[in-house]
Write an enzyme that holds these catalytic residues in place. Structure first.
Site, PDB file in Angstrom:
ATOM      1  N   LYS A   4       0.809  -1.224   0.000  1.00  0.00           N
ATOM      2  CA  LYS A   4       0.000   0.000   0.000  1.00  0.00           C
ATOM      3  C   LYS A   4       0.842   1.274   0.000  1.00  0.00           C
ATOM      4  O   LYS A   4       2.037   1.250   0.268  1.00  0.00           O
ATOM      5  CB  LYS A   4      -1.004  -0.025   1.160  1.00  0.00           C
ATOM      6  CG  LYS A   4      -2.180  -0.942   0.799  1.00  0.00           C
ATOM      7  CD  LYS A   4      -3.337  -0.888   1.723  1.00  0.00           C
ATOM      8  CE  LYS A   4      -4.441  -1.805   1.152  1.00  0.00           C
ATOM      9  NZ  LYS A   4      -5.401  -2.226   2.161  1.00  0.00           N
ATOM     10  N   ARG A  32      -3.613 -10.043   4.858  1.00  0.00           N
ATOM     11  CA  ARG A  32      -4.017 -10.120   3.442  1.00  0.00           C
ATOM     12  C   ARG A  32      -2.851  -9.591   2.601  1.00  0.00           C
ATOM     13  O   ARG A  32      -2.515  -8.411   2.699  1.00  0.00           O
ATOM     14  CB  ARG A  32      -5.268  -9.272   3.244  1.00  0.00           C
ATOM     15  CG  ARG A  32      -5.811  -9.253   1.825  1.00  0.00           C
ATOM     16  CD  ARG A  32      -7.008  -8.316   1.730  1.00  0.00           C
ATOM     17  NE  ARG A  32      -7.596  -8.310   0.415  1.00  0.00           N
ATOM     18  CZ  ARG A  32      -7.163  -7.564  -0.604  1.00  0.00           C
ATOM     19  NH1 ARG A  32      -6.115  -6.784  -0.442  1.00  0.00           N
ATOM     20  NH2 ARG A  32      -7.764  -7.624  -1.767  1.00  0.00           N
TER      21      ARG A  32
END
Ligand code: HH2
Length: 284
Positions: free
Chosen positions: A219, A253
């Site tokens: 991210k 995840r």
């Protein structure tokens, strides 16, 4: 999780990401053909994932919503082709009732709702009826709007309030407590500082007594710190995964399953040295 039971706390579980989209922020377009997607799904299992998370709509900041039909057209052929071919359960990453319902019919065992029941509470009805696990994630706004929101005055409080609301809604609609997982939603309308704070204070969400899932993978807060593009954020992701594990994450995840499996093995071994920490049992 339908007929399966996940044992939590003994080791950190891996949710492997498969985006069947043209525009996901890090793997968009890579697995758009069902054949490529199936190949990657099998690889994700072989690399050591405990669950496969399939999504057909990008939630990257600024992404425009797509119609139900388009999302079904992307993910359902992959689920059909995977039937009977995976030992690990499948999670459907969607906020849409129709997509989740069709995916459950094709055997999915978890609904990963990044809107945390804000878009459609009927996702909870599906979980209640099917016994599928339900991930309640916190998001500020929608992917289209989340970067335009003013920063939250107290992001941890905002996430906690949402968890409390969504857990109550899910239970009111008949979802058993054991089916529910919580995710603070790294990157979803959060500032750079928010993301770091969420990871550093993750343990405060343990009070809900539910397993915690986190998705730091590749991210932008990692890009912000390292100056690297998404595909080169593996080491940065590893650091965030280890931090999350030490603050009580039960499931992570990630896109880079093979690499994170090693990272997790080492982190788990260190965490458990001297006996399992009591705080890892989500039921307290
Ligand atoms: N992050 C993304 C998508 N789904 N689900 C949960 N539970 N937690 C997350 O942090 C999370 C999620 C965004 O990442 P990705 O799927 O790689 O990108 P995109 O939304 O662009 O497809």
């Amino acid at each position: 999780m339908r007929e399966r039971v996940w044992e939590l706390g003994a080791r950190t579980l891996i949710m492997g990401v498969l985006n069947v989209t043209p525009d996901s922020f890090s793997d968009g377009g890579e697995f758009l053909s069902p054949e490529r997607a199936v190949e990657r799904a099998l690889e994700i299992e072989a690399e050591g994932a405990d669950i496969l998370d399939i999504g057909g709509e990008s939630t990257r900041p600024g992404a425009k919503p797509i119609p139900v039909e388009e999302e079904c057209r992307r993910v359902l052929p992959v689920l059909e082709r995977l039937r009977g071919r995976l030992r690990i359960p499948i999670s459907i990453d969607t906020t849409k009732y129709e997509v989740a319902r069709a995916a459950l019919e094709l055997g999915a065992a978890m609904i990963n709702d990044v809107s945390g029941l804000r878009r459609d509470e009927r996702l909870a009805d599906l979980a209640a009826r099917s016994g599928a696990a339900l991930v309640i994630m916190h998001s500020r706004g929608t992917p289209e709007t989340m970067q335009q929101l003013p920063p939250s005055p107290d992001i941890l409080r905002e996430i906690s309030d949402h968890f409390a609301w969504a857990l109550a809604r899910a239970r009111a609609r008949g979802v058993a407590t054991e089916q529910l997982l919580l995710d603070p939603g790294l990157g979803f309308g959060k500032t750079f500082e928010d993301n770091l704070l969420i990871l550093n204070r993750l343990d405060m969400f343990a009070d809900f007594g539910r397993p915690l899932l986190v998705g730091p993978s590749r991210k932008s807060f990692i890009g912000h710190l390292t100056g690297r593009p998404p595909h080169e954020r593996i080491f940065g992701t590893a650091a965030a995964v280890v931090a999350a594990i030490f603050r009580g994450a039960h499931v992570v995840r990630v896109h880079d399953v093979r690499e994170m499996r090693d990272v997790i093995r080492v982190a788990d071994a260190i965490l458990h040295a001297g006996g399992p920490p009591a705080s890892r049992d989500p039921t307290g």
